[in-house]
Every structure is written in C-alpha cells, then in structure tokens.
Design an enzyme around this catalytic site. Structure first.
Site, PDB file in Angstrom:
ATOM      1  NE  ARG A 111      18.934  40.738  -3.314  1.00 48.19           N
ATOM      2  CZ  ARG A 111      18.862  41.685  -2.379  1.00 48.19           C
ATOM      3  NH1 ARG A 111      19.888  42.502  -2.177  1.00 48.19           N
ATOM      4  NH2 ARG A 111      17.780  41.823  -1.658  1.00 48.19           N
ATOM      5  NE  ARG A 154      10.917   1.655   3.806  1.00 42.17           N
ATOM      6  CZ  ARG A 154      10.326   0.922   2.857  1.00 42.17           C
ATOM      7  NH1 ARG A 154      11.025   0.006   2.191  1.00 42.17           N
ATOM      8  NH2 ARG A 154       9.055   1.106   2.548  1.00 42.17           N
ATOM      9  CE1 TYR A 195      15.380  49.452   5.684  1.00 43.81           C
ATOM     10  CE2 TYR A 195      17.415  48.624   6.619  1.00 43.81           C
ATOM     11  CZ  TYR A 195      16.047  48.760   6.672  1.00 43.81           C
ATOM     12  OH  TYR A 195      15.352  48.206   7.708  1.00 43.81           O
ATOM     13  CE1 TYR A 200      22.034  45.969  -3.332  1.00 40.11           C
ATOM     14  CE2 TYR A 200      21.903  48.083  -2.196  1.00 40.11           C
ATOM     15  CZ  TYR A 200      21.308  46.909  -2.632  1.00 40.11           C
ATOM     16  OH  TYR A 200      19.975  46.693  -2.390  1.00 40.11           O
ATOM     17  CB  ALA A 203      -1.706   7.655   4.310  1.00 43.33           C
ATOM     18  N   GLY A 204       1.620   6.904   3.939  1.00 39.81           N
ATOM     19  CA  GLY A 204       2.693   6.160   4.601  1.00 39.81           C
ATOM     20  C   GLY A 204       3.616   7.085   5.390  1.00 39.81           C
TER      21      GLY A 204
HETATM   22  C1  UD1 Z   1       4.868  -1.381  -2.290  1.00 40.29           C
HETATM   23  C2  UD1 Z   1       4.212  -2.674  -2.772  1.00 40.29           C
HETATM   24  C3  UD1 Z   1       5.237  -3.498  -3.528  1.00 40.29           C
HETATM   25  C4  UD1 Z   1       5.782  -2.694  -4.685  1.00 40.29           C
HETATM   26  C5  UD1 Z   1       6.353  -1.371  -4.189  1.00 40.29           C
HETATM   27  C6  UD1 Z   1       6.673  -0.495  -5.365  1.00 40.29           C
HETATM   28  C7  UD1 Z   1       2.442  -3.318  -1.228  1.00 40.29           C
HETATM   29  C8  UD1 Z   1       2.068  -4.176  -0.080  1.00 40.29           C
HETATM   30  N1  UD1 Z   1       3.699  -3.400  -1.628  1.00 40.29           N
HETATM   31  O1  UD1 Z   1       5.872  -1.698  -1.337  1.00 40.29           O
HETATM   32  O2  UD1 Z   1       4.619  -4.669  -4.040  1.00 40.29           O
HETATM   33  O3  UD1 Z   1       6.768  -3.432  -5.371  1.00 40.29           O
HETATM   34  O4  UD1 Z   1       5.390  -0.659  -3.395  1.00 40.29           O
HETATM   35  O5  UD1 Z   1       7.281   0.698  -4.941  1.00 40.29           O
HETATM   36  O6  UD1 Z   1       1.584  -2.622  -1.756  1.00 40.29           O
HETATM   37  N2  UD1 Z   1       0.749   3.935   1.956  1.00 40.29           N
HETATM   38  C9  UD1 Z   1      -0.416   4.476   2.492  1.00 40.29           C
HETATM   39  N3  UD1 Z   1      -0.983   3.892   3.572  1.00 40.29           N
HETATM   40  C10 UD1 Z   1      -0.467   2.791   4.154  1.00 40.29           C
HETATM   41  C11 UD1 Z   1       0.722   2.238   3.610  1.00 40.29           C
HETATM   42  C12 UD1 Z   1       1.300   2.831   2.513  1.00 40.29           C
HETATM   43  O7  UD1 Z   1      -0.918   5.490   1.977  1.00 40.29           O
HETATM   44  O8  UD1 Z   1      -1.063   2.321   5.122  1.00 40.29           O
HETATM   45  C13 UD1 Z   1       1.357   4.578   0.777  1.00 40.29           C
HETATM   46  C14 UD1 Z   1       2.745   5.100   1.002  1.00 40.29           C
HETATM   47  O9  UD1 Z   1       2.717   6.475   1.394  1.00 40.29           O
HETATM   48  C15 UD1 Z   1       3.401   4.946  -0.371  1.00 40.29           C
HETATM   49  C16 UD1 Z   1       2.682   3.772  -0.965  1.00 40.29           C
HETATM   50  O10 UD1 Z   1       1.489   3.597  -0.219  1.00 40.29           O
HETATM   51  O11 UD1 Z   1       3.183   6.070  -1.191  1.00 40.29           O
HETATM   52  C17 UD1 Z   1       3.513   2.492  -0.921  1.00 40.29           C
HETATM   53  O12 UD1 Z   1       3.897   2.219   0.402  1.00 40.29           O
HETATM   54  P1  UD1 Z   1       5.367   1.749   0.741  1.00 40.29           P
HETATM   55  O13 UD1 Z   1       5.468   1.574   2.199  1.00 40.29           O
HETATM   56  O14 UD1 Z   1       6.371   2.574   0.059  1.00 40.29           O
HETATM   57  O15 UD1 Z   1       5.343   0.280   0.078  1.00 40.29           O
HETATM   58  P2  UD1 Z   1       6.587  -0.586  -0.388  1.00 40.29           P
HETATM   59  O16 UD1 Z   1       7.134  -1.305   0.785  1.00 40.29           O
HETATM   60  O17 UD1 Z   1       7.503   0.245  -1.178  1.00 40.29           O
HETATM   61 MG    MG Z   2       7.576   2.280  -1.558  1.00 39.56          MG
END
Ligand code: UD1
Ligand code: MG
Length: 454
Positions: free
Chosen positions: A332, A17, A386, A365, A12-13
């Site tokens: 193709r 970045r 065609y 062709y 869900a992140g």
């Molecule tokens: C996270 C870990 C860190 C670890 C690293 C490894 C935490 C707090 N930190 O950091 O210890 O070393 O991964 O890659 O767990 N996500 C959600 N919902 C949220 C936030 C995140 O689904 O509210 C998901 C993201 O989509 C992703 C995963 O969780 O797939 C990790 O989130 P990300 O923001 O990449 O965490 P890091 O900062 O990499």
């Molecule tokens: Mg990560």
C-alpha cells in the site's frame, strides 16, 4: 498568417442512452472521463481558446475539468448540436477559425485534426469516416464533384441515404464568420425538433460556400459512445492501442488483449507482463521487470529486475532495487522496498520501508514501519500500529530476526541484531544483540487425564 484557432467541445447532452446518473462525458475510458481525453487532444493543437458547452444543471462537468483553462458556455435548454455551438460563439473573436469537437469521442488523436486543419478551403470542413455499419450516424451526401451537399441524420434519411457508409464524425471546422452566418439560418423542422449543427452544410452549399469532407484514415478513433455497448467497445479499442504502445516500447505482453492500461506507463527494455494485469495512474517499470498474472498496479515505480508474482495488488509504492513481491501480496501507499528485499504471500505492507535483503515471506502486516537491512520477519508477524486513536511507528534495526507469530505493539524499537522469540507480544523496546521473548514458559502437566464421557 494563421487565424487564431478556437475549439468548441460539446458536452451538454443528457446522454440518456447511457441510463446513468453520471453525465455522459464523465463516463470513463481507460480510467479517465471521456472529456478529459478530448481536452488532452484539443490542447495538443495549442488553441487560442477552448470553450466547453455544458449543462449548468450538471456542475460535475466543470468540476472534473478544473485543471484546464476553459471558457464555459452554458446551454439550457439543450436544443441540439447547432444550438449548442451557438452558445459558445459570443466568447470567440470574429477572425477566428472554429473547430467543433464532441466530449464523447475519447480516442480522437491530434494528427487527424491537423490533417483537417491543413485541408485547403475558405468554407466549411467536416471530418468524415467510412464505416461498415453507419447506423446512428449522420450520412454525408456529396455532389458529383466531391463537395458535401448536406449531412442527413439517420432519423431523417431516406432509404437511399441510409445506405451511404460515409458518415459524420461530428468534427467540424470553419471560419467563425461562415459558421455564424449558417447557424443563423438553422431551423428545427426535423424528427427531433432540434437545431442540428449538421444542417450548416446544406445551408452553406446553397449559399455557394465551399463545403468539403475529409475522410479520416482510422474511422475507429472517431467513434463516440452513446450507450454502454459503445463505451465498452471504446474501452476495448483503447486497451489495444495502449498495449500496442507498450509493445513498441519493448514490453513483452503475454496477451495484448488481456492487459489494461488506465494511465501512463513508462517501461524499460525486456519488461514482461502476464495476462489480466491492470496498470493505473503513473506506473514506471525498470528494465527486466516481470509482472505475473492478475496483478493490479496503481501509481507504482518498480526498479529494474523487480519481480511481482501472481495476484499482487500494489499501490503508491516503489522499489529501489530488484526485489520479489507476492504472490498474493498487498503493498500500500508509502511503501519502499529496497534491493533484494521480499514481500511474500499474504503479506500486507503500508507506509513501510523494507531494507536491503530483508524478507517478510509469509502472512504478515507491516504498517508504519522502518525496517533495516538483512531483517527476517517470521510468518504471522503483525505490527500493531493503531491504538484505536493514533498510528505509531515500529522501528526494526539491521540484522534483526523476528520469530513467527510476533506482535510488535508500536511505538516500539527492536535494536540491531536482536532476536525475538516466536509467539512474543513485544510492548517495550528490545535491546540490540539479545534474545527477547515474552511468551509463557512451556509446562507439561504430568497428572493430566482427558475427561471421559459418562
Ligand atoms: C451527432 C451528429 C451526427 C454524427 C454523430 C457522431 C448532429 C445533429 N448529429 O449525432 O451527424 O454522425 O454525432 O457521433 O449533430 N450536445 C450538446 N447539446 C445539445 C445536444 C448535444 O452539447 O443540445 C452534445 C452532446 O453532449 C454530445 C454531442 O453534442 O457530446 C453530440 O450529441 P449526440 O446526442 O451524441 O449526437 P448524435 O445523435 O450522436
Ligand atoms: Mg453521439
């Protein structure tokens, strides 16, 4: 008796970045979204359930995973990895073991997860990795007797903790009951005001629950992609892994660093692949197939002995015997090339079958055509398939000779053994065994004088 295994994949992140319109877990490695790789690995463990935490404002993620049986757990707003795991818990039975994966670790392999599953504890386990550069990762803090006392995020770490090189891969495993009891105690009093999943380790430790860290044998396979530099790094490593697999199957690569496999490749023995070749989708290469430099093959089946010369682009085609393709050929979808046939330089073929020992060596062709055995297609031949509205077929029977620079206006049939004179525009069927020619007769104007400048 093993407890049922449920897998939670966090996806869900926002992936800010990446600076992309595409959700992070749909960024591709080896031509497939990262989350699809993770799902493939998850399925290898034959879990009782897979739960993906996603942002309901990004329906592209579930859409991309439609082929999998998934329980979708919406998370909105995104308050951190701990909060994310909590969203999936209602769908998981009380007696389950829960494995947490991230959607952005595409190189993860099933056997390392198996090692984690088998590590003996009734408490919490985290898969850790030893890395040269721990920047950005949560650091694993251990007590004197190897228990994990906590995981500290980079932003919250002291200088001494930052020096720790054992880091959190993000893969965590524990009984649902233990996880839930620790998640209940999470607070967001950290630098990002998020609920960190990682905090469950210090919480469990304080409760007297066993917390162990299992070091992964190959740290590289657990790396995630937060930005495009890391994504390119994963792509490079994926490429190397796939190249190694091919070489183990008996394929000779001119340079393992310069072949890209973005799908699955089946290869026979003594296949040779030159530099800068891209193989996409499902590709099968029979014994002794030779692929020249710079070729792109997408969903192709090449029979034993087929040679593809430099800079040819092949898609959705197959050869059913040894034949020659290229250099600079474009083949193709729907094309079948039979034993001994040749598609030469600057020849494009689409939805065409080329019979045994038939050759189109230069600049042609061939579209929507059925071409028999022993046919010679002269340079510059074009099937006009065609008419501006519909596509039509050209049929060329066995042993036909098509002179250079011929246009075959489909639908049209050239009968067996016919010759077509060079430069003809063929609009009607040409009879078998006869010469058909449609160009104007050659004349010489004897009285002609070049104009002179006044
Ligand atoms: C996270 C870990 C860190 C670890 C690293 C490894 C935490 C707090 N930190 O950091 O210890 O070393 O991964 O890659 O767990 N996500 C959600 N919902 C949220 C936030 C995140 O689904 O509210 C998901 C993201 O989509 C992703 C995963 O969780 O797939 C990790 O989130 P990300 O923001 O990449 O965490 P890091 O900062 O990499
Ligand atoms: Mg990560």
């Amino acid at each position: 008796m093993h407890k049922p295994l449920h897998i939670i994949i966090l996806a869900a992140g926002a992936g800010t970045r990446m600076k992309s319109q595409v959700p992070k877990v749909l960024q591709t490695v080896g031509g497939r979204p990262m989350i699809i790789h993770v799902l493939g690995t998850a399925m290898q463990l034959q879990p009782a359930g897979v739960h993906v935490v996603f942002n309901p404002d990004v329906p592209e993620v579930p859409a991309a995973c439609a082929a999998y049986d998934i329980t979708w757990a919406p998370q909105k707003p995104q308050l951190g990895t701990g909060h994310a795991v909590q969203q999936a818990m209602p769908g998981i039975p009380d007696d389950a073991d829960v494995l947490v994966l991230y959607g952005d670790i595409p190189l993860l392999e099933g056997d390392v997860l198996q090692t984690l599953i088998e590590a003996p504890t009734t408490g919490l386990k985290v898969l850790t990795m030893d890395v040269a550069n721990p920047r950005g990762y949560g650091r694993i803090v251990r007590d004197g007797s190897d228990g994990v006392t906590g995981i500290v995020e980079e932003r919250d770490a002291t200088a001494a903790q930052k020096a720790i090189t054992e880091v959190n891969s993000g893969v965590i495993l524990g009984p649902r009951k233990v996880l839930v009891s620790c998640l209940d105690n999470l607070a967001s009093d950290n630098s990002q005001s998020e609920y960190y999943l990682t905090d469950i380790f210090s919480i469990a430790y304080m409760k007297g629950i066993e917390t162990i860290g299992v070091v992964a044998p190959v740290a590289d396979d657990l790396e995630g992609a937060n930005d495009r530099i890391q994504l390119a790094e994963l792509e490079r490593r994926y490429r190397m892994k796939k190249a190694a697999e091919l070489m183990r199957e008996g394929v000779q690569l001119a340079d393992p660093q310069r072949v890209d496999v973005r799908g699955s490749v089946m290869a026979g023995s003594d296949v040779y692949i030159d530099i800068n070749v891209i193989l996409e989708g499902d590709v099968s290469l029979g014994d002794g197939v030779h692929i020249g430099p710079g070729c792109v093959l997408t969903n192709c089946q090449l029979a034993a002995g087929t040679r593809v010369h430099a800079y040819s682009v092949l898609e959705g085609m197959r050869t059913t015997g040894a034949c020659e393709i290229g250099p600079f050929a474009r083949v193709r979808p729907g094309t079948e090339l039979m034993q001994g046939s040749k598609v030469g330089n600057f020849v494009e073929a689409k939805n065409t079958s080329l019979g045994r020992n038939s050759k189109a060596s230069h600049l042609s062709y061939l579209g929507d055509s059925s071409i028999g055995d022993g046919v010679n297609i002269g340079a510059g031949t074009i099937t006009c398939n065609y008419d501006g509205a519909n596509k039509h077929r050209t049929v060329i029977e066995d042993d036909v000779f098509i002179g250079s620079d011929t246009q075959l206006v489909a639908p049209v049939t050239i009968g067996e053994g016919a010759d077509i004179g060079a430069g003809s525009t063929i609009t009607k069927d040409a009879p078998a065994g006869k010469l058909t020619v449609s160009r104007a007769r050659q004349v010489t104007i004897r009285s002609w004088k070049r104009p002179e400048k006044k």
